[in-house]
Design a protein around this motif. Structure first.
Motif, PDB file in Angstrom:
ATOM      1  N   ASP A 103      44.817 -50.050  81.877  1.00 12.95           N
ATOM      2  CA  ASP A 103      44.892 -50.395  80.652  1.00 12.95           C
ATOM      3  C   ASP A 103      45.735 -51.124  80.088  1.00 12.95           C
ATOM      4  O   ASP A 103      45.674 -50.604  78.041  1.00 12.95           O
ATOM      5  N   ARG A 104      45.630 -51.997  80.162  1.00 16.74           N
ATOM      6  CA  ARG A 104      46.931 -53.040  79.290  1.00 16.74           C
ATOM      7  C   ARG A 104      46.105 -53.460  78.099  1.00 16.74           C
ATOM      8  O   ARG A 104      47.279 -53.689  77.115  1.00 16.74           O
ATOM      9  N   ASP A 105      44.734 -53.247  77.875  1.00 10.36           N
ATOM     10  CA  ASP A 105      44.729 -54.005  76.722  1.00 10.36           C
ATOM     11  C   ASP A 105      43.698 -52.729  75.491  1.00 10.36           C
ATOM     12  O   ASP A 105      44.103 -53.310  74.279  1.00 10.36           O
ATOM     13  N   ALA A 106      44.563 -51.470  76.241  1.00 11.90           N
ATOM     14  CA  ALA A 106      44.763 -50.382  74.774  1.00 11.90           C
ATOM     15  C   ALA A 106      46.393 -51.078  73.887  1.00 11.90           C
ATOM     16  O   ALA A 106      46.558 -50.342  72.614  1.00 11.90           O
ATOM     17  N   VAL A 107      47.259 -52.263  74.307  1.00 12.47           N
ATOM     18  CA  VAL A 107      48.390 -52.078  74.072  1.00 12.47           C
ATOM     19  C   VAL A 107      47.799 -53.750  73.004  1.00 12.47           C
ATOM     20  O   VAL A 107      47.933 -55.209  73.466  1.00 12.47           O
ATOM     21  N   GLY A 108      47.918 -53.826  71.757  1.00 11.65           N
ATOM     22  CA  GLY A 108      47.547 -54.942  70.594  1.00 11.65           C
ATOM     23  C   GLY A 108      46.828 -54.705  70.905  1.00 11.65           C
ATOM     24  O   GLY A 108      45.417 -55.092  71.369  1.00 11.65           O
TER      25      GLY A 108
END
Length: 530
Positions: A103-108
């Motif tokens: 879910d790293r694309d959910a940050v920024g």
């Protein structure tokens, strides 16, 4: 030399047990404690970030997995507080963002203002388009979030007007989905430059269902337990033969004994290090240091042992002569490089986040390994050629078996290096953390395989001294390596390793010596086996 069938059977049984135990290791769950003391924020994109930890976390329906905040606080300088007062005593917020690697694309979010890079903080343009508040951390709940909660998890701590400290509440974030989780502390206030806010105190506790080991390290605990049993079995058989035939032991077998002892100390120390880490959540620096040191010493000793065997030490030559210094220098250089790599890679390391400096430390080890491999194979080729010229069939057969085993080990090592490079270069975000433990485990198994090969081929027996010189003589290896040596291969003094012998002189003045191990003839000053 004769090989004990029991050694082969026990090694096969030990390998089977290791496979079973190691296979069960992947279902274990562990994690750790991250303490903060003076860490500083760094500028990333249009925000400021402090990495709070990254770990693989196993979730379980029967036991709780979580990330707990305990007295985590940040401190700003009086100058930064004064700037905030000049701006109208506004409140400055520090956010703690916990997210899973998937879910790293959910940050920024992508922003044109930051040159196409991901913007961690909401810009005026993004705020006008809606979806975020200007100056706040940008995040969204992905569609893949499960029913147990929405991710990423975001906690906040605020610097109130005139306050120098922002403290997070002591809160526990439950983890219900297995994954690689990261914690980032983020703030978006330009008045707090990168060096003006530090993590003053506190810690976060990352716990899985059964302990505190990071997920990547968890399977290594049962693995080193299995390796401890395997080394104990090998040591028991070797030392039993050693004690029985101690009068016939050669110098090479003494070196093999030391290598076995070092290997047993290494795997046992690693197991104790991981067991203590698992129980307390704090990695013991002393135990880790000695585990890394014993591993470096064992690795250097095993490489030197393989080189001594390849050079024919104690078998086709009584001493290395001036080669002693070169072998010792290479071994010492490898020991120093391996010590720096192992200590830097393990002591004080808690996160499942590999430091970039490891690439710098690993280069000397790789170069010295190349030197060892080249020297071992060139020496082995010369030794086999010498044995062929002397028609020493028993020794030749033994060295051919060793050469085949060494070739297999080197081929496996080259293949595994290729796989390791591919694995690490294609897993930027550590999403394959659950199988990362296999990489150090296979290196241990390759080393153990080669050590077992040497132990099987050079097992102490009543005929050990048939394969060794009787006296040492310092020779320059580069000048006399190809000179045929005609010294006797039987030991000077009483023939304690035979039960019966007879000596007589033939009509042509040859002296014939008959023993249980063979028949030897002497004409002039030269001994030859008939």
């Amino acid at each position: 030399m004769s090989v004990m069938p029991s050694i082969r059977r026990l090694l096969l049984a030990g390998a089977a047990v290791a496979v079973v135990v190691v296979s069960c290791a992947v279902v274990c769950a562990e994690a750790s404690v991250h303490e903060y003391a003076g860490e500083r924020f760094a500028g990333v994109g249009n925000g400021f970030v402090l990495h709070g930890g990254s770990e693989g976390v196993y979730a379980s329906a029967t036991a709780e997995s979580f990330v707990r905040f305990e007295k985590v606080a940040f401190r700003r300088t009086p100058e930064a507080a004064s700037v905030a007062e000049e701006d109208g005593n506004r409140t400055v917020t520090v956010a703690a963002v916990i997210f899973e690697a998937g879910d790293r694309d959910a940050v920024g979010a992508v922003s044109d203002v930051v040159g196409g890079e991901r913007a961690l903080c909401c810009t005026p343009g993004m705020a006008r388009r809606g979806g975020c508040t200007e100056g706040a951390v940008v995040y969204r709940a992905p569609a893949s979030s499960n029913a147990t909660g929405r991710w990423p998890k975001v906690l906040a701590a605020s610097f109130l007007p005139g306050s120098l400290v922002a403290a997070f509440p002591d809160e526990t974030v439950a983890v219900a989905r297995t994954g690689m989780y990261s914690l980032h502390f983020v703030h978006c206030d330009a008045s707090l430059a990168a060096g003006q806010v530090v993590a003053a105190e506190g810690k976060t506790i990352w716990k899985n269902s059964r302990g505190y080991l990071p997920g990547r390290m968890a399977p290594l605990k049962p693995f080193y337990g299995a390796m401890s049993l395997a080394f104990a079995a090998l040591a028991a058989l070797w030392f039993a033969r050693y004690a029985r035939f101690w009068r016939e032991v050669s110098p090479l077998q003494n070196f093999a004994t030391a290598a076995i002892a070092l290997g047993m100390v290494e795997v046992t120390t690693w197991y104790l290090d991981l067991a203590e880490f698992d129980a307390s959540g704090v990695r013991p620096a002393g135990t880790t240091f000695w585990a890394a040191t014993s591993g470096a010493v064992r690795a250097a000793a095993c490489r030197v042992l393989a080189l001594l065997v390849a050079m024919g030490y104690g078998v086709t030559r009584p001493a290395l002569g001036c080669g002693n210094a070169r072998v010792a220098a290479l071994g010492a250089a490898f020991l120093a490089a391996a010590e720096v790599l192992d200590v830097g890679d393990n002591v004080g390391i808690v996160s499942d986040h590999s430091p970039a400096r490891r690439l710098f430390f690993i280069l000397p080890v790789a170069a010295l390994n190349t030197v060892f491999i080249y020297w071992i194979f060139t020496s082995l080729s010369r030794t086999i050629s010498k044995l062929k010229a002397r028609r020493m069939t028993a020794k030749l057969e033994m060295y051919r078996k060793f050469a085949n085993s060494l070739t297999i080990a080197v081929a496996l090592s080259l293949g595994w290096i290729t796989f390791e490079i591919h694995f690490k270069t294609t897993d930027e975000h550590n999403e394959r953390w659950r199988v990362a433990w296999v990489i150090p485990a296979v290196w241990e198994l390759i080393s153990f395989f080669l050590l077992c090969t040497i132990c099987i081929l050079w097992t102490p027996s009543k005929n050990s001294m048939r394969f060794a010189y009787s006296r040492e003589e310092c020779e320059d290896d580069t000048e006399h390596d190809d000179v045929e040596d005609t010294r006797p291969l039987i030991r000077a003094g009483p023939l304690s390793y035979v039960d019966n012998w007879a000596c007589y002189v033939t009509q042509d003045a040859k002296i014939i010596l008959r023993t249980d191990s063979g028949v030897y003839a002497k004409a002039g000053e030269e001994y030859k086996r008939v």
